[in-house]
Design a protein around this motif. Sequence first.
Motif, PDB file in Angstrom:
ATOM      1  N   TYR A 109     -49.254  60.457  18.578  1.00  0.00           N
ATOM      2  CA  TYR A 109     -49.737  61.201  17.408  1.00  0.00           C
ATOM      3  C   TYR A 109     -50.880  62.140  17.797  1.00  0.00           C
ATOM      4  O   TYR A 109     -50.953  63.269  17.323  1.00  0.00           O
ATOM      5  CB  TYR A 109     -50.242  60.249  16.326  1.00  0.00           C
ATOM      6  CG  TYR A 109     -49.191  59.652  15.429  1.00  0.00           C
ATOM      7  CD1 TYR A 109     -48.094  60.390  14.987  1.00  0.00           C
ATOM      8  CD2 TYR A 109     -49.319  58.345  14.971  1.00  0.00           C
ATOM      9  CE1 TYR A 109     -47.149  59.835  14.128  1.00  0.00           C
ATOM     10  CE2 TYR A 109     -48.389  57.787  14.110  1.00  0.00           C
ATOM     11  CZ  TYR A 109     -47.307  58.539  13.690  1.00  0.00           C
ATOM     12  OH  TYR A 109     -46.388  57.986  12.830  1.00  0.00           O
ATOM     13  N   LEU A 110     -51.763  61.651  18.645  1.00  0.00           N
ATOM     14  CA  LEU A 110     -52.901  62.467  19.061  1.00  0.00           C
ATOM     15  C   LEU A 110     -52.425  63.738  19.759  1.00  0.00           C
ATOM     16  O   LEU A 110     -52.955  64.827  19.523  1.00  0.00           O
ATOM     17  CB  LEU A 110     -53.815  61.644  19.984  1.00  0.00           C
ATOM     18  CG  LEU A 110     -55.191  62.202  20.264  1.00  0.00           C
ATOM     19  CD1 LEU A 110     -56.014  62.306  18.987  1.00  0.00           C
ATOM     20  CD2 LEU A 110     -55.907  61.319  21.270  1.00  0.00           C
ATOM     21  N   GLU A 111     -51.395  63.603  20.573  1.00  0.00           N
ATOM     22  CA  GLU A 111     -50.861  64.751  21.320  1.00  0.00           C
ATOM     23  C   GLU A 111     -49.978  65.647  20.441  1.00  0.00           C
ATOM     24  O   GLU A 111     -50.107  66.869  20.461  1.00  0.00           O
ATOM     25  CB  GLU A 111     -50.058  64.261  22.525  1.00  0.00           C
ATOM     26  CG  GLU A 111     -49.538  65.386  23.396  1.00  0.00           C
ATOM     27  CD  GLU A 111     -48.802  64.864  24.618  1.00  0.00           C
ATOM     28  OE1 GLU A 111     -47.706  65.376  24.893  1.00  0.00           O
ATOM     29  OE2 GLU A 111     -49.324  63.944  25.274  1.00  0.00           O
ATOM     30  N   ALA A 112     -49.081  65.039  19.656  1.00  0.00           N
ATOM     31  CA  ALA A 112     -48.104  65.803  18.872  1.00  0.00           C
ATOM     32  C   ALA A 112     -48.611  66.161  17.480  1.00  0.00           C
ATOM     33  O   ALA A 112     -48.046  67.029  16.827  1.00  0.00           O
ATOM     34  CB  ALA A 112     -46.806  65.003  18.757  1.00  0.00           C
ATOM     35  N   ALA A 123     -52.495  62.135   6.957  1.00  0.00           N
ATOM     36  CA  ALA A 123     -53.331  61.303   7.829  1.00  0.00           C
ATOM     37  C   ALA A 123     -54.416  62.158   8.477  1.00  0.00           C
ATOM     38  O   ALA A 123     -55.586  61.776   8.518  1.00  0.00           O
ATOM     39  CB  ALA A 123     -52.476  60.613   8.884  1.00  0.00           C
ATOM     40  N   GLN A 124     -54.019  63.317   8.973  1.00  0.00           N
ATOM     41  CA  GLN A 124     -54.989  64.220   9.605  1.00  0.00           C
ATOM     42  C   GLN A 124     -56.071  64.632   8.606  1.00  0.00           C
ATOM     43  O   GLN A 124     -57.249  64.666   8.935  1.00  0.00           O
ATOM     44  CB  GLN A 124     -54.275  65.451  10.164  1.00  0.00           C
ATOM     45  CG  GLN A 124     -55.177  66.328  10.997  1.00  0.00           C
ATOM     46  CD  GLN A 124     -55.745  65.601  12.218  1.00  0.00           C
ATOM     47  OE1 GLN A 124     -55.013  65.013  12.991  1.00  0.00           O
ATOM     48  NE2 GLN A 124     -57.049  65.636  12.374  1.00  0.00           N
TER      49      GLN A 124
END
Length: 174
Positions: A143-146, A152-153
């Motif tokens: 998730y952090l990368e994509a 959520a963000q």
Amino acid sequence: MSFCYRELISLFDHTFFDTHNTRLELGKDEPIYLPADDVVAHHRIVFAHGFFASALHEVAHWLLAGEARRQQVDYGYWYHPDGRDAEAQAAFEAVEVKPQAIEWALSLSCGFTFNVSCDNLEGTVEPDRHAFRSKVRKQALHYLEAGFPARAQRFMAELQRHYRRSPLTAADFV
């Protein structure tokens, strides 16, 4: 630092009530998601016993759920309670990886300690917490990368602003 569920409720309402007609609410017993109905005009994410971690976990499920899922009680998912056998535990962990990855990110965004939940204290199988945590970490890093889901963000940014935390990096997920 002290973590108050009332503060989390306020932050959630500030972030999502106007746009998603959803409130985070304190419950007494088991957590549940309840869509708006004829009695209550807004959707409700009900978390257990005033536990900050329970609130973050239930919010993570909501942040992941799509529009159709958010129209169903508990998002239309099954829940096999504590006391699962190996097969049921594996199915539980498979569906919990993504929400717990989001929960971990939310926790970090507050500065709150995250613990994976295998949630099977009375089961016939002893869950492998380390293996499950590794799967959750792998998903969080993905998730952090994509990119985390948009809601959520948005909530992570609100938590980071409120708790004066920096944006997350891979080094945070240890």
